[in-house]
Design an enzyme around this catalytic site. Structure first.
Site, PDB file in Angstrom:
ATOM      1  N   THR A  28       1.101  -1.211   0.099  1.00  0.00           N
ATOM      2  CA  THR A  28      -0.092  -0.235   0.016  1.00  0.00           C
ATOM      3  C   THR A  28       0.818   1.373   0.181  1.00  0.00           C
ATOM      4  O   THR A  28       1.855   1.128   0.645  1.00  0.00           O
ATOM      5  CB  THR A  28      -0.926  -0.045   1.354  1.00  0.00           C
ATOM      6  OG1 THR A  28      -1.716  -1.081   1.184  1.00  0.00           O
ATOM      7  CG2 THR A  28      -1.828   1.189   1.274  1.00  0.00           C
ATOM      8  N   LYS A  95       6.944   0.685   8.865  1.00  0.00           N
ATOM      9  CA  LYS A  95       5.818   0.749   8.005  1.00  0.00           C
ATOM     10  C   LYS A  95       4.452   1.322   8.754  1.00  0.00           C
ATOM     11  O   LYS A  95       4.404   1.016   9.823  1.00  0.00           O
ATOM     12  CB  LYS A  95       5.596  -0.503   7.186  1.00  0.00           C
ATOM     13  CG  LYS A  95       6.856  -1.014   6.198  1.00  0.00           C
ATOM     14  CD  LYS A  95       6.602  -2.271   5.434  1.00  0.00           C
ATOM     15  CE  LYS A  95       5.097  -2.269   4.986  1.00  0.00           C
ATOM     16  NZ  LYS A  95       4.831  -1.150   4.193  1.00  0.00           N
ATOM     17  N   GLY A  96       3.435   1.452   7.925  1.00  0.00           N
ATOM     18  CA  GLY A  96       2.467   1.937   8.517  1.00  0.00           C
ATOM     19  C   GLY A  96       1.943   3.363   8.326  1.00  0.00           C
ATOM     20  O   GLY A  96       0.853   3.637   8.869  1.00  0.00           O
ATOM     21  N   GLY A  97       2.712   4.099   7.834  1.00  0.00           N
ATOM     22  CA  GLY A  97       2.267   5.475   7.496  1.00  0.00           C
ATOM     23  C   GLY A  97       0.983   5.654   6.817  1.00  0.00           C
ATOM     24  O   GLY A  97       0.316   6.793   7.044  1.00  0.00           O
ATOM     25  N   GLY A  98       0.671   4.841   6.062  1.00  0.00           N
ATOM     26  CA  GLY A  98      -0.554   4.608   5.506  1.00  0.00           C
ATOM     27  C   GLY A  98      -1.903   3.854   5.917  1.00  0.00           C
ATOM     28  O   GLY A  98      -2.872   3.674   5.683  1.00  0.00           O
ATOM     29  N   GLU A 104      -0.352  -5.618   5.951  1.00  0.00           N
ATOM     30  CA  GLU A 104       1.109  -5.761   5.293  1.00  0.00           C
ATOM     31  C   GLU A 104       1.843  -6.733   5.978  1.00  0.00           C
ATOM     32  O   GLU A 104       2.597  -7.680   5.295  1.00  0.00           O
ATOM     33  CB  GLU A 104       1.842  -4.564   5.241  1.00  0.00           C
ATOM     34  CG  GLU A 104       1.159  -3.499   4.393  1.00  0.00           C
ATOM     35  CD  GLU A 104       1.433  -2.018   4.532  1.00  0.00           C
ATOM     36  OE1 GLU A 104       1.411  -1.092   3.416  1.00  0.00           O
ATOM     37  OE2 GLU A 104       2.237  -1.646   5.641  1.00  0.00           O
ATOM     38  N   LYS A 122      14.528   7.241   2.356  1.00  0.00           N
ATOM     39  CA  LYS A 122      13.881   6.183   3.298  1.00  0.00           C
ATOM     40  C   LYS A 122      15.125   5.558   3.887  1.00  0.00           C
ATOM     41  O   LYS A 122      14.841   4.997   4.904  1.00  0.00           O
ATOM     42  CB  LYS A 122      12.782   5.307   2.593  1.00  0.00           C
ATOM     43  CG  LYS A 122      11.629   5.842   1.979  1.00  0.00           C
ATOM     44  CD  LYS A 122      10.702   6.653   3.076  1.00  0.00           C
ATOM     45  CE  LYS A 122       9.592   7.191   2.199  1.00  0.00           C
ATOM     46  NZ  LYS A 122       8.624   6.232   1.603  1.00  0.00           N
TER      47      LYS A 122
END
Ligand code: 5RP
Length: 220
Positions: A28, A95-98, A104, A122
Site C-alpha cells: 500500500t 511501515k504503516g504511514g498509510g 502488510e 527512506k
C-alpha cells in the site's frame, strides 16, 4: 530528481522480481501505486492473481483488471512488493504511514520474498525519526499510550483515521530504535496491540532504492 520519479524508478525495478504466472502480494502507498500501474502496463496478461494489503490497493488493482484473491484461498505467496517509511541497512523497516501495517505484515509473513521499494530518502542509520505506527484495539488506546510513554515514546492518536480492520493508530514519536527486533517483541506483547509497524523479525529480503543516480539494491 523529484521524489515521485525516484519511487517510479524503484517500482519499475521491482518488476524484474515478478515471475510470469505468479500470484503477487501487493502493499500500500504511493510507491506501490506506481508499481501497480507499471505492472498493469507491462505484465497485465502474465499475472495469475494478486493479494492486496488494503482496500485502497484492492480498488486500484481491480480498476486495472487484476484478480484480487483472499490470502486464505491462496495460502502462500512467492513474492510481496511493498513500500516503507524507513529502512536501515539490515532491511528492518518502519511501515504503516498509510495505516495498512497489519495486513502488510500478514502478507509479508506469508511470502517467500519481500521486495521493498522506496525513494532513497527512506534509508536511515537508526529507525525512529519517522513516528512508529501501532495499530490498537480502540478500547485499549489510552492504556497502551501510557505504556508507550513508559518506554520513552510520545504516542499521538491518529484522529479521524480508522484502519481497514476497524482499529485505531497511535503514532509514536521520539523513539531512537537501537534494537528493532526487541522493540517489536516488546510492543507486540502489550495487551490490545494488534500490530506494531516495525518489520524486523521478518525484514525485507531486498530493498530497491530509487535515487538521482538510478537504482541501488540492498539484499539481506
Ligand atoms: C502503508 C505503508 C507504506 O508502505 C509506507 O507508508 C510508504 O508509503 P509511500 O510509498 O507512500 O511513501 O507502510 O501502510
Amino acid at each position: 530528481m523529484l521524489p515521485d520519479e525516484k519511487k517510479k524508478l524503484a517500482a519499475q525495478a521491482a518488476l524484474e522480481y515478478v515471475t510470469p504466472g505468479s500470484i503477487v502480494g501487493v502493499g500500500t502507498g504511493s510507491t506501490v501505486n506506481f508499481f501497480i500501474d507499471l505492472l498493469a502496463e507491462q505484465m497485465s496478461g502474465e499475472i495469475e492473481a494478486t493479494v492486496s494489503s488494503s482496500e485502497a490497493s484492492t480498488e486500484r488493482l481491480q480498476k486495472h483488471g487484476f484478480r484480487v484473491e483472499d490470502l486464505n484461498t491462496v495460502g502462500h505467496l512467492s513474492i510481496y512488493v511493498d513500500g516503507a517509511d524507513e529502512s536501515n541497512s539490515r532491511l528492518h523497516l518502519i511501515k504503516g504511514g498509510g495505516g495498512a501495517l497489519t495486513r502488510e505484515k500478514i502478507i509479508a509473513a506469508a511470502s517467500d520474498q519481500f521486495v521493498c521499494i522506496a525513494d532513497d530518502s527512506k534509508l536511515v542509520d537508526t529507525l525512529g525519526a519517522f513516528p512508529l505506527p501501532v495499530e490498537v484495539i480502540p478500547m485499549a488506546r489510552v492504556m497502551i499510550s501510557e505504556q508507550l510513554l513508559k518506554i520513552g515514546g510520545s504516542p499521538q492518536w491518529r484522529k479521524d483515521f480508522i484502519t481497514d480492520n476497524g482499529n485505531h493508530i497511535l503514532d509514536v514519536h521520539d523513539l531512537s530504535i537501537d534494537d528493532p527486533v526487541a522493540l517489536e517483541t516488546q510492543i507486540n506483547q502489550m495487551v490490545g496491540v494488534v500490530t506494531v509497524g516495525l518489520f524486523a523479525q521478518r525484514p525485507a529480503d531486498v530493498l530497491i532504492l530509487g535515487g538521482d543516480r538510478g537504482i541501488r539494491t540492498i539484499s539481506a
